[in-house]
Design a protein around this motif. Structure first.
Motif, PDB file in Angstrom:
ATOM      1  N   ALA A 146       0.821  -1.210   0.000  1.00 54.81           N
ATOM      2  CA  ALA A 146       0.000   0.000   0.000  1.00 54.81           C
ATOM      3  C   ALA A 146       0.859   1.267   0.000  1.00 54.81           C
ATOM      4  O   ALA A 146       0.538   2.250  -0.678  1.00 54.81           O
ATOM      5  CB  ALA A 146      -0.932  -0.006   1.211  1.00 54.81           C
ATOM      6  N   GLU A 147       1.953   1.239   0.741  1.00 56.19           N
ATOM      7  CA  GLU A 147       2.824   2.422   0.801  1.00 56.19           C
ATOM      8  C   GLU A 147       3.457   2.692  -0.560  1.00 56.19           C
ATOM      9  O   GLU A 147       3.541   3.846  -1.002  1.00 56.19           O
ATOM     10  CB  GLU A 147       3.910   2.217   1.853  1.00 56.19           C
ATOM     11  CG  GLU A 147       4.824   3.425   2.017  1.00 56.19           C
ATOM     12  CD  GLU A 147       5.866   3.229   3.107  1.00 56.19           C
ATOM     13  OE1 GLU A 147       6.764   4.076   3.221  1.00 56.19           O
ATOM     14  OE2 GLU A 147       5.760   2.230   3.857  1.00 56.19           O
ATOM     15  N   GLN A 148       3.896   1.641  -1.231  1.00 56.42           N
ATOM     16  CA  GLN A 148       4.519   1.817  -2.540  1.00 56.42           C
ATOM     17  C   GLN A 148       3.499   2.301  -3.571  1.00 56.42           C
ATOM     18  O   GLN A 148       3.815   3.146  -4.415  1.00 56.42           O
ATOM     19  CB  GLN A 148       5.155   0.498  -2.988  1.00 56.42           C
ATOM     20  CG  GLN A 148       6.378   0.109  -2.174  1.00 56.42           C
ATOM     21  CD  GLN A 148       6.875  -1.290  -2.498  1.00 56.42           C
ATOM     22  OE1 GLN A 148       6.083  -2.210  -2.725  1.00 56.42           O
ATOM     23  NE2 GLN A 148       8.188  -1.457  -2.528  1.00 56.42           N
ATOM     24  N   MET A 149       2.270   1.783  -3.497  1.00 53.49           N
ATOM     25  CA  MET A 149       1.223   2.265  -4.394  1.00 53.49           C
ATOM     26  C   MET A 149       0.955   3.746  -4.138  1.00 53.49           C
ATOM     27  O   MET A 149       0.728   4.528  -5.080  1.00 53.49           O
ATOM     28  CB  MET A 149      -0.057   1.457  -4.187  1.00 53.49           C
ATOM     29  CG  MET A 149       0.005   0.019  -4.687  1.00 53.49           C
ATOM     30  SD  MET A 149       0.085  -0.115  -6.495  1.00 53.49           S
ATOM     31  CE  MET A 149      -1.552   0.477  -6.959  1.00 53.49           C
ATOM     32  N   ARG A 199      16.360   6.936 -21.401  1.00 50.29           N
ATOM     33  CA  ARG A 199      15.185   7.791 -21.205  1.00 50.29           C
ATOM     34  C   ARG A 199      14.079   7.013 -20.482  1.00 50.29           C
ATOM     35  O   ARG A 199      13.388   7.582 -19.629  1.00 50.29           O
ATOM     36  CB  ARG A 199      14.671   8.294 -22.557  1.00 50.29           C
ATOM     37  CG  ARG A 199      13.415   9.168 -22.463  1.00 50.29           C
ATOM     38  CD  ARG A 199      13.608  10.352 -21.554  1.00 50.29           C
ATOM     39  NE  ARG A 199      12.389  11.158 -21.437  1.00 50.29           N
ATOM     40  CZ  ARG A 199      12.163  12.037 -20.489  1.00 50.29           C
ATOM     41  NH1 ARG A 199      13.076  12.246 -19.540  1.00 50.29           N
ATOM     42  NH2 ARG A 199      11.041  12.731 -20.449  1.00 50.29           N
ATOM     43  N   MET A 200      13.907   5.735 -20.794  1.00 47.89           N
ATOM     44  CA  MET A 200      12.948   4.913 -20.054  1.00 47.89           C
ATOM     45  C   MET A 200      13.268   4.928 -18.566  1.00 47.89           C
ATOM     46  O   MET A 200      12.368   5.060 -17.716  1.00 47.89           O
ATOM     47  CB  MET A 200      12.990   3.464 -20.554  1.00 47.89           C
ATOM     48  CG  MET A 200      12.463   3.236 -21.936  1.00 47.89           C
ATOM     49  SD  MET A 200      12.676   1.485 -22.352  1.00 47.89           S
ATOM     50  CE  MET A 200      12.180   1.499 -24.072  1.00 47.89           C
ATOM     51  N   ASP A 201      14.540   4.783 -18.257  1.00 47.19           N
ATOM     52  CA  ASP A 201      14.940   4.756 -16.846  1.00 47.19           C
ATOM     53  C   ASP A 201      14.737   6.111 -16.177  1.00 47.19           C
ATOM     54  O   ASP A 201      14.417   6.184 -14.986  1.00 47.19           O
ATOM     55  CB  ASP A 201      16.397   4.310 -16.733  1.00 47.19           C
ATOM     56  CG  ASP A 201      16.578   2.850 -17.108  1.00 47.19           C
ATOM     57  OD1 ASP A 201      15.581   2.103 -17.102  1.00 47.19           O
ATOM     58  OD2 ASP A 201      17.714   2.448 -17.428  1.00 47.19           O
ATOM     59  N   GLU A 202      14.911   7.199 -16.937  1.00 47.37           N
ATOM     60  CA  GLU A 202      14.628   8.524 -16.382  1.00 47.37           C
ATOM     61  C   GLU A 202      13.154   8.650 -16.017  1.00 47.37           C
ATOM     62  O   GLU A 202      12.805   9.192 -14.958  1.00 47.37           O
ATOM     63  CB  GLU A 202      14.997   9.603 -17.404  1.00 47.37           C
ATOM     64  CG  GLU A 202      16.499   9.793 -17.605  1.00 47.37           C
ATOM     65  CD  GLU A 202      16.795  10.797 -18.702  1.00 47.37           C
ATOM     66  OE1 GLU A 202      15.820  11.345 -19.280  1.00 47.37           O
ATOM     67  OE2 GLU A 202      17.974  11.045 -19.003  1.00 47.37           O
ATOM     68  N   ALA A 212      14.216   1.501  -5.851  1.00 50.87           N
ATOM     69  CA  ALA A 212      14.493   0.285  -6.617  1.00 50.87           C
ATOM     70  C   ALA A 212      13.428  -0.775  -6.382  1.00 50.87           C
ATOM     71  O   ALA A 212      13.089  -1.548  -7.292  1.00 50.87           O
ATOM     72  CB  ALA A 212      15.875  -0.260  -6.252  1.00 50.87           C
ATOM     73  N   GLY A 213      12.880  -0.826  -5.178  1.00 55.04           N
ATOM     74  CA  GLY A 213      11.849  -1.810  -4.877  1.00 55.04           C
ATOM     75  C   GLY A 213      10.585  -1.575  -5.680  1.00 55.04           C
ATOM     76  O   GLY A 213       9.971  -2.521  -6.185  1.00 55.04           O
TER      77      GLY A 213
END
Length: 257
Positions: A146-149, A199-202, A212-213
């Motif tokens: 929930a926190e990550q969402m 650019r995807m990673d940006e 990262a998680g």
């Protein structure tokens, strides 16, 4: 035959409501460069440059940053499509708000009459608020807590109108371009592949805050059910997505080597 019109930086800045410094900066970063210069070295903007200036200002008015605007204009994303898609999103939001309004009016009328709202009415109101999310959100919830969402939602909200463009226009376009390179047999270490993947990673950092998680969870959701995440039919995306994901991951490893 009339000679083509041109504009010096000062008059163009005054006409567009910009500063000369802004136009000089946009020239320096390659966003809007004058097509011609006078014999004395002064910038002169052509009618084609004015068309690009209009596009830059229109996209900026939608909340996009300069880097995203440059991608939109230089990599073939149609600004007309952007505005159409954005309008569709706004209209969908208005429709959803209309449904919510109707539910709330009904609840208010029952409460004003001294009646308790029915369970069905409450459930419908919850759905209208957004309790029942799309299939892709359900897949995400299996990979993120929930926190990550909450982080994803807050980051998207912070990007305002740009979030629509980044998620629904630029990001898919980046993947389409990488996939064309993959199908053409381009090595993952090729600079063109690296630029697109970078650019995807940006964009990933913009939405995950560099967590990262969260990034791993989003990738896991795509790997589990690319059809639900993309909204495309399962038989149209599953195998192709996994091949593309492997290609992108290989490009990341090559860049880090």
């Amino acid at each position: 035959m009339n000679a083509p019109m041109s504009w010096r930086v000062g008059p163009l800045a005054a006409a567009s409501g910009l500063t000369v410094r802004t136009l000089h900066h946009w020239d320096a970063i390659g966003l809007l460069s004058p097509s011609r210069r006078t014999a004395g070295g002064h910038r002169e903007y052509s009618e084609g440059d004015l068309v690009r200036l209009y596009q830059v200002l229109a996209l900026r008015g939608l909340g996009l940053g300069l880097e995203s605007i440059a991608v939109c204009l230089d990599r073939g994303v149609d600004p007309v499509r952007l505005v159409r898609d954005h309008l569709a999103s706004v209209e969908a939001s208005l429709a959803a708000l209309g449904v919510l309004r109707d539910r709330l009016v009904g609840l208010g009328e029952r409460l004003a009459a001294g009646q308790a709202p029915t369970a069905d009415a409450l459930v419908e109101a919850l759905r209208a608020i957004g309790g029942a999310g799309p299939e892709g959100e359900g897949v995400l919830r299996r990979h993120l807590d929930a926190e990550q969402m909450g982080v994803l939602r807050s980051r998207a909200a912070g990007l305002a109108d740009a979030a629509h463009y980044l998620l629904e226009v630029e990001w898919p376009e980046l993947y389409r371009r990488v996939d064309r390179l993959r199908v053409a047999g381009t090595p993952v270490a090729d600079p063109a592949v690296r630029r697109l993947v970078a650019r995807m990673d940006e964009l990933s950092v913009l939405f995950t805050g560099g967590d990262a998680g969260i990034a791993a969870g989003v990738r896991g959701a795509w790997q589990e059910d690319p059809a639900a995440m993309s909204g495309e039919p399962a038989d149209a995306v599953a195998d192709e997505w996994r091949e593309l994901a492997a290609y992108v991951d290989a490009a990341r490893r090559a860049a880090g080597a």
